[in-house]
Design a protein around this motif. Structure first.
Motif, PDB file in Angstrom:
ATOM      1  N   LYS A   1       0.834  -1.207   0.000  1.00 24.25           N
ATOM      2  CA  LYS A   1       0.000   0.000   0.000  1.00 24.25           C
ATOM      3  C   LYS A   1       0.867   1.255   0.000  1.00 24.25           C
ATOM      4  CE  LYS A   1      -3.085   2.547   3.094  1.00 24.25           C
ATOM      5  NZ  LYS A   1      -3.806   2.496   4.366  1.00 24.25           N
ATOM      6  N   PHE A   2       1.867   1.298   0.879  1.00 26.01           N
ATOM      7  CA  PHE A   2       2.671   2.506   1.006  1.00 26.01           C
ATOM      8  C   PHE A   2       3.658   2.683  -0.148  1.00 26.01           C
ATOM      9  CE2 PHE A   2       1.238   1.866   5.436  1.00 26.01           C
ATOM     10  CZ  PHE A   2       0.444   3.000   5.492  1.00 26.01           C
ATOM     11  N   PHE A   3       4.116   1.587  -0.736  1.00 27.87           N
ATOM     12  CA  PHE A   3       4.952   1.717  -1.934  1.00 27.87           C
ATOM     13  C   PHE A   3       4.139   2.291  -3.092  1.00 27.87           C
ATOM     14  CE2 PHE A   3       7.879  -1.506   0.028  1.00 27.87           C
ATOM     15  CZ  PHE A   3       8.970  -0.646   0.116  1.00 27.87           C
ATOM     16  N   GLU A   4       2.891   1.899  -3.206  1.00 27.65           N
ATOM     17  CA  GLU A   4       2.021   2.469  -4.242  1.00 27.65           C
ATOM     18  C   GLU A   4       1.769   3.954  -3.988  1.00 27.65           C
ATOM     19  OE1 GLU A   4       0.940   1.181  -7.139  1.00 27.65           O
ATOM     20  OE2 GLU A   4       2.218  -0.530  -6.630  1.00 27.65           O
ATOM     21  N   ILE A   5       1.531   4.303  -2.752  1.00 24.60           N
ATOM     22  CA  ILE A   5       1.315   5.713  -2.413  1.00 24.60           C
ATOM     23  C   ILE A   5       2.575   6.524  -2.720  1.00 24.60           C
ATOM     24  CG2 ILE A   5       0.934   7.319  -0.494  1.00 24.60           C
ATOM     25  CD1 ILE A   5      -0.939   5.170   0.724  1.00 24.60           C
ATOM     26  N   ALA A   6       3.762   5.929  -2.488  1.00 24.77           N
ATOM     27  CA  ALA A   6       5.031   6.634  -2.732  1.00 24.77           C
ATOM     28  C   ALA A   6       5.231   6.981  -4.201  1.00 24.77           C
ATOM     29  CB  ALA A   6       6.198   5.793  -2.223  1.00 24.77           C
ATOM     30  N   ASN A   7       4.487   6.325  -5.096  1.00 21.27           N
ATOM     31  CA  ASN A   7       4.542   6.690  -6.520  1.00 21.27           C
ATOM     32  C   ASN A   7       3.918   8.052  -6.767  1.00 21.27           C
ATOM     33  OD1 ASN A   7       5.777   4.336  -7.481  1.00 21.27           O
ATOM     34  ND2 ASN A   7       3.821   3.273  -7.555  1.00 21.27           N
ATOM     35  N   LYS A   8       3.055   8.480  -5.856  1.00 19.92           N
ATOM     36  CA  LYS A   8       2.294   9.716  -6.067  1.00 19.92           C
ATOM     37  C   LYS A   8       2.655  10.833  -5.095  1.00 19.92           C
ATOM     38  CE  LYS A   8      -1.551   6.880  -7.536  1.00 19.92           C
ATOM     39  NZ  LYS A   8      -1.452   5.600  -6.879  1.00 19.92           N
ATOM     40  N   GLN A   9       3.115  10.482  -3.908  1.00 21.56           N
ATOM     41  CA  GLN A   9       3.444  11.505  -2.913  1.00 21.56           C
ATOM     42  C   GLN A   9       4.531  11.002  -1.977  1.00 21.56           C
ATOM     43  OE1 GLN A   9       0.620  12.227   0.358  1.00 21.56           O
ATOM     44  NE2 GLN A   9      -0.680  10.624  -0.510  1.00 21.56           N
ATOM     45  N   ARG A  10       5.084  11.926  -1.198  1.00 17.85           N
ATOM     46  CA  ARG A  10       6.131  11.569  -0.247  1.00 17.85           C
ATOM     47  C   ARG A  10       5.545  10.728   0.872  1.00 17.85           C
ATOM     48  NH1 ARG A  10       9.067  16.828   1.712  1.00 17.85           N
ATOM     49  NH2 ARG A  10      10.324  15.279   2.774  1.00 17.85           N
ATOM     50  N   VAL A  11       6.270   9.670   1.231  1.00 14.88           N
ATOM     51  CA  VAL A  11       5.890   8.843   2.367  1.00 14.88           C
ATOM     52  C   VAL A  11       7.056   8.893   3.354  1.00 14.88           C
ATOM     53  CG1 VAL A  11       5.295   6.536   3.190  1.00 14.88           C
ATOM     54  CG2 VAL A  11       4.447   7.322   0.969  1.00 14.88           C
ATOM     55  N   ILE A  12       6.768   9.422   4.533  1.00 14.87           N
ATOM     56  CA  ILE A  12       7.766   9.553   5.585  1.00 14.87           C
ATOM     57  C   ILE A  12       7.472   8.510   6.650  1.00 14.87           C
ATOM     58  CG2 ILE A  12       8.777  11.111   7.303  1.00 14.87           C
ATOM     59  CD1 ILE A  12       9.081  12.138   4.426  1.00 14.87           C
ATOM     60  N   ILE A  13       8.508   7.782   7.071  1.00 12.25           N
ATOM     61  CA  ILE A  13       8.354   6.776   8.101  1.00 12.25           C
ATOM     62  C   ILE A  13       8.997   7.305   9.375  1.00 12.25           C
ATOM     63  CG2 ILE A  13       8.866   4.405   8.816  1.00 12.25           C
ATOM     64  CD1 ILE A  13       9.305   4.979   5.268  1.00 12.25           C
ATOM     65  N   LYS A  14       8.223   7.313  10.457  1.00 13.34           N
ATOM     66  CA  LYS A  14       8.741   7.752  11.752  1.00 13.34           C
ATOM     67  C   LYS A  14       9.092   6.516  12.562  1.00 13.34           C
ATOM     68  CE  LYS A  14       7.773  10.766  15.646  1.00 13.34           C
ATOM     69  NZ  LYS A  14       8.011  10.024  16.822  1.00 13.34           N
TER      70      LYS A  14
ATOM     71  N   LYS B   1      10.990   5.785  16.143  1.00 11.76           N
ATOM     72  CA  LYS B   1      11.491   6.417  17.367  1.00 11.76           C
ATOM     73  C   LYS B   1      11.561   7.919  17.119  1.00 11.76           C
ATOM     74  CE  LYS B   1      13.737   2.238  18.864  1.00 11.76           C
ATOM     75  NZ  LYS B   1      14.930   1.578  19.293  1.00 11.76           N
ATOM     76  N   ASN B   2      12.706   8.535  17.260  1.00  7.73           N
ATOM     77  CA  ASN B   2      12.803   9.978  17.031  1.00  7.73           C
ATOM     78  C   ASN B   2      13.471  10.303  15.703  1.00  7.73           C
ATOM     79  OD1 ASN B   2      11.585  10.646  19.466  1.00  7.73           O
ATOM     80  ND2 ASN B   2      13.511  10.457  20.578  1.00  7.73           N
ATOM     81  N   ARG B   3      13.408   9.389  14.736  1.00 13.64           N
ATOM     82  CA  ARG B   3      14.049   9.570  13.427  1.00 13.64           C
ATOM     83  C   ARG B   3      12.989   9.491  12.336  1.00 13.64           C
ATOM     84  NH1 ARG B   3      19.752  10.106  13.214  1.00 13.64           N
ATOM     85  NH2 ARG B   3      19.369   9.491  11.097  1.00 13.64           N
ATOM     86  N   PHE B   4      13.276  10.131  11.209  1.00  9.39           N
ATOM     87  CA  PHE B   4      12.364  10.108  10.072  1.00  9.39           C
ATOM     88  C   PHE B   4      13.113   9.611   8.840  1.00  9.39           C
ATOM     89  CE2 PHE B   4      10.568  13.125  12.995  1.00  9.39           C
ATOM     90  CZ  PHE B   4       9.207  12.847  12.936  1.00  9.39           C
ATOM     91  N   PHE B   5      12.447   8.766   8.047  1.00  9.39           N
ATOM     92  CA  PHE B   5      12.997   8.207   6.829  1.00  9.39           C
ATOM     93  C   PHE B   5      11.985   8.451   5.721  1.00  9.39           C
ATOM     94  CE2 PHE B   5      14.533   5.963  10.480  1.00  9.39           C
ATOM     95  CZ  PHE B   5      15.897   5.860  10.264  1.00  9.39           C
ATOM     96  N   GLN B   6      12.437   8.355   4.478  1.00  8.89           N
ATOM     97  CA  GLN B   6      11.553   8.637   3.354  1.00  8.89           C
ATOM     98  C   GLN B   6      11.636   7.517   2.323  1.00  8.89           C
ATOM     99  OE1 GLN B   6      10.620  12.423   0.564  1.00  8.89           O
ATOM    100  NE2 GLN B   6      12.723  12.149   1.108  1.00  8.89           N
TER     101      GLN B   6
END
Length: 88
Positions: A15-28, A30-35
């Motif tokens: 689901k989130f890989f498909e969404i990443a085709n259209k918009q930024r997906v940020i994963i939180k 702990k206290n870090r963020f990934f994209q």
């Protein structure tokens, strides 16, 4: 932009890989963020140059200061512009 938890990513990867085709997906996590970044169908040659927002604004400020100090070059012909751009 969509911010999700690492747990949500684990549970719904497709689901989130498909969404990443259209918009930024940020994963939180702990206290870090990934994209998640869609790089297309081939792995591009990566440019590992990374500049923080602060560094970018410092470079812009430096350029403005050089301009104000007259440290500029005027390109008067199309050929000079092309030569300059090709030299970068």
């Amino acid at each position: 932009m969509l911010v999700i938890s690492a747990r949500e990513l684990t549970q719904n990867q497709n689901k989130f890989f498909e969404i990443a085709n259209k918009q930024r997906v940020i994963i939180k996590r702990k206290n870090r963020f990934f994209q998640i970044v869609d790089l297309g169908e081939m792995i591009p040659e990566l440019d590992d140059t990374y500049m923080t927002k602060e560094e970018m604004f410092a470079k812009i400020d430096e350029g403005i200061a050089e301009y104000k100090a007259g440290k500029t070059k005027t390109l008067s012909s199309k050929e000079e512009v092309h030569d300059f751009l090709n030299s970068l």
